[in-house]
Design an enzyme around this catalytic site. Structure first.
Site, PDB file in Angstrom:
ATOM      1  CG  ASP A  11      -0.357   0.191   2.531  1.00  7.29           C
ATOM      2  OD1 ASP A  11       0.893   0.265   2.617  1.00  7.29           O
ATOM      3  OD2 ASP A  11      -1.110   0.290   3.523  1.00  7.29           O
ATOM      4  CG  HIS A  12      -0.713   4.811   1.443  1.00  3.92           C
ATOM      5  ND1 HIS A  12      -1.807   3.959   1.496  1.00  3.92           N
ATOM      6  CD2 HIS A  12      -0.666   5.441   2.638  1.00  3.92           C
ATOM      7  CE1 HIS A  12      -2.399   4.090   2.678  1.00  3.92           C
ATOM      8  NE2 HIS A  12      -1.722   4.979   3.387  1.00  3.92           N
ATOM      9  CB  CYS A  69       0.689  -2.524   4.721  1.00  2.00           C
ATOM     10  SG  CYS A  69       0.388  -3.450   6.232  1.00  2.00           S
ATOM     11  N   GLY A  70       2.164  -0.568   6.294  1.00  2.00           N
ATOM     12  CA  GLY A  70       2.841   0.169   7.365  1.00  2.00           C
ATOM     13  C   GLY A  70       3.368  -0.751   8.447  1.00  2.00           C
ATOM     14  CB  THR A  71       1.787  -2.684  11.037  1.00  3.73           C
ATOM     15  OG1 THR A  71       0.593  -3.115  10.362  1.00  3.73           O
ATOM     16  CG2 THR A  71       1.533  -1.348  11.735  1.00  3.73           C
ATOM     17  N   GLY A  72       2.614  -4.255   8.284  1.00  4.20           N
ATOM     18  CA  GLY A  72       2.614  -5.626   7.747  1.00  4.20           C
ATOM     19  C   GLY A  72       1.425  -6.428   8.244  1.00  4.20           C
ATOM     20  CB  ILE A  73      -0.788  -6.016  11.194  1.00  2.00           C
ATOM     21  CG1 ILE A  73       0.378  -6.109  12.190  1.00  2.00           C
ATOM     22  CG2 ILE A  73      -2.019  -6.726  11.765  1.00  2.00           C
ATOM     23  CD1 ILE A  73       0.162  -5.327  13.490  1.00  2.00           C
ATOM     24  N   GLY A  74      -2.069  -5.566   8.468  1.00  2.00           N
ATOM     25  CA  GLY A  74      -3.275  -5.563   7.637  1.00  2.00           C
ATOM     26  C   GLY A  74      -3.098  -6.369   6.366  1.00  2.00           C
ATOM     27  CG  HIS A 102       9.502 -24.682  11.979  1.00  2.00           C
ATOM     28  ND1 HIS A 102       9.490 -24.618  13.354  1.00  2.00           N
ATOM     29  CD2 HIS A 102      10.741 -25.127  11.638  1.00  2.00           C
ATOM     30  CE1 HIS A 102      10.672 -25.004  13.830  1.00  2.00           C
ATOM     31  NE2 HIS A 102      11.451 -25.300  12.805  1.00  2.00           N
ATOM     32  NE  ARG A 136       9.987 -30.697  14.686  1.00  2.00           N
ATOM     33  CZ  ARG A 136      11.124 -30.171  14.204  1.00  2.00           C
ATOM     34  NH1 ARG A 136      11.836 -30.835  13.298  1.00  2.00           N
ATOM     35  NH2 ARG A 136      11.542 -28.989  14.620  1.00  2.00           N
ATOM     36  CG  HIS A 137       7.995 -28.641  10.515  1.00  2.00           C
ATOM     37  ND1 HIS A 137       7.834 -28.117  11.780  1.00  2.00           N
ATOM     38  CD2 HIS A 137       9.325 -28.845  10.352  1.00  2.00           C
ATOM     39  CE1 HIS A 137       9.024 -28.002  12.358  1.00  2.00           C
ATOM     40  NE2 HIS A 137       9.934 -28.445  11.505  1.00  2.00           N
TER      41      HIS A 137
HETATM   42  C1  RB5 Z   1      -1.994   2.764   6.426  1.00  2.00           C
HETATM   43  O1  RB5 Z   1      -1.994   3.994   7.066  1.00  2.00           O
HETATM   44  C2  RB5 Z   1      -1.811   1.642   7.435  1.00  2.00           C
HETATM   45  O2  RB5 Z   1      -2.954   1.502   8.217  1.00  2.00           O
HETATM   46  C3  RB5 Z   1      -1.485   0.337   6.742  1.00  2.00           C
HETATM   47  O3  RB5 Z   1      -0.340   0.503   5.967  1.00  2.00           O
HETATM   48  C4  RB5 Z   1      -1.182  -0.846   7.622  1.00  2.00           C
HETATM   49  O4  RB5 Z   1      -0.233  -0.564   8.591  1.00  2.00           O
HETATM   50  C5  RB5 Z   1      -2.327  -1.595   8.138  1.00  2.00           C
HETATM   51  O5  RB5 Z   1      -2.200  -2.678   8.736  1.00  2.00           O
END
Ligand code: RB5
Length: 145
Positions: A11-12, A69-74, A102, A136-137
């Site tokens: 993303d941006h 992305c910013g955190t990689g989480i989303g 694994h 095993r994995h």
């Molecule tokens: C964008 O501002 C931010 O929310 C996105 O990059 C990401 O971190 C979401 O998980």
């Protein structure tokens, strides 16, 4: 031997890091499919880019994927909603190695606002060069399906 084909998207918030990774991957001889986004200033939605990489990997157009992305989480959540995707959010090289050994991860997720360029490049290199250990994995990975 032909180098792996890699689908990559961000993303941006992940655009700048993605650009550096694309450059690096191309210089290393990988077949890189850059699925966007194409600038850091236009706000976009990470699920769209997670889906683009997930579809490239599950369709066989790419062997592995990288999402940023910013955190990689989303974007990791987004990629993991697609059957056949095993996306691993990594912040260090050890995680990048173990998610291959694994978990047979086929998509690497990175948080551009949380890790630096050098660590990100180390993660990508290790993710692409580490084989799945199987044995095993295998039973556990099969249950993920
Ligand atoms: C964008 O501002 C931010 O929310 C996105 O990059 C990401 O971190 C979401 O998980």
């Amino acid at each position: 031997m032909a180098k792996k084909s890699i689908a990559i998207a961000a993303d941006h918030a992940g655009f700048d890091l993605k650009s550096k990774l694309v450059e690096d991957l191309k210089a290393s001889g990988y077949d890189v499919q850059d699925l966007g986004t194409n600038d850091a200033t236009t706000s976009v939605d990470y699920p769209d880019f997670g889906r683009a990489v997930a579809e490239a990997v599950t369709s066989g157009k790419a062997e592995r994927g990288v999402v940023v992305c910013g955190t990689g989480i989303g974007i990791s959540i987004a990629a993991n909603r697609h059957a056949g995707v095993r996306a691993a959010l990594c912040h260090d090289e050890t995680s990048a190695r173990l998610c291959r050994e694994h978990n047979d991860a086929n998509v690497l997720a990175l948080g551009a606002r949380l890790i630096g360029e050098v660590v990100a490049k180390d993660c990508v290199r290790t993710f692409l060069n580490t084989e799945y250990a199987g044995e095993r994995h295998a039973r556990r990975v099969a249950k993920l399906g």
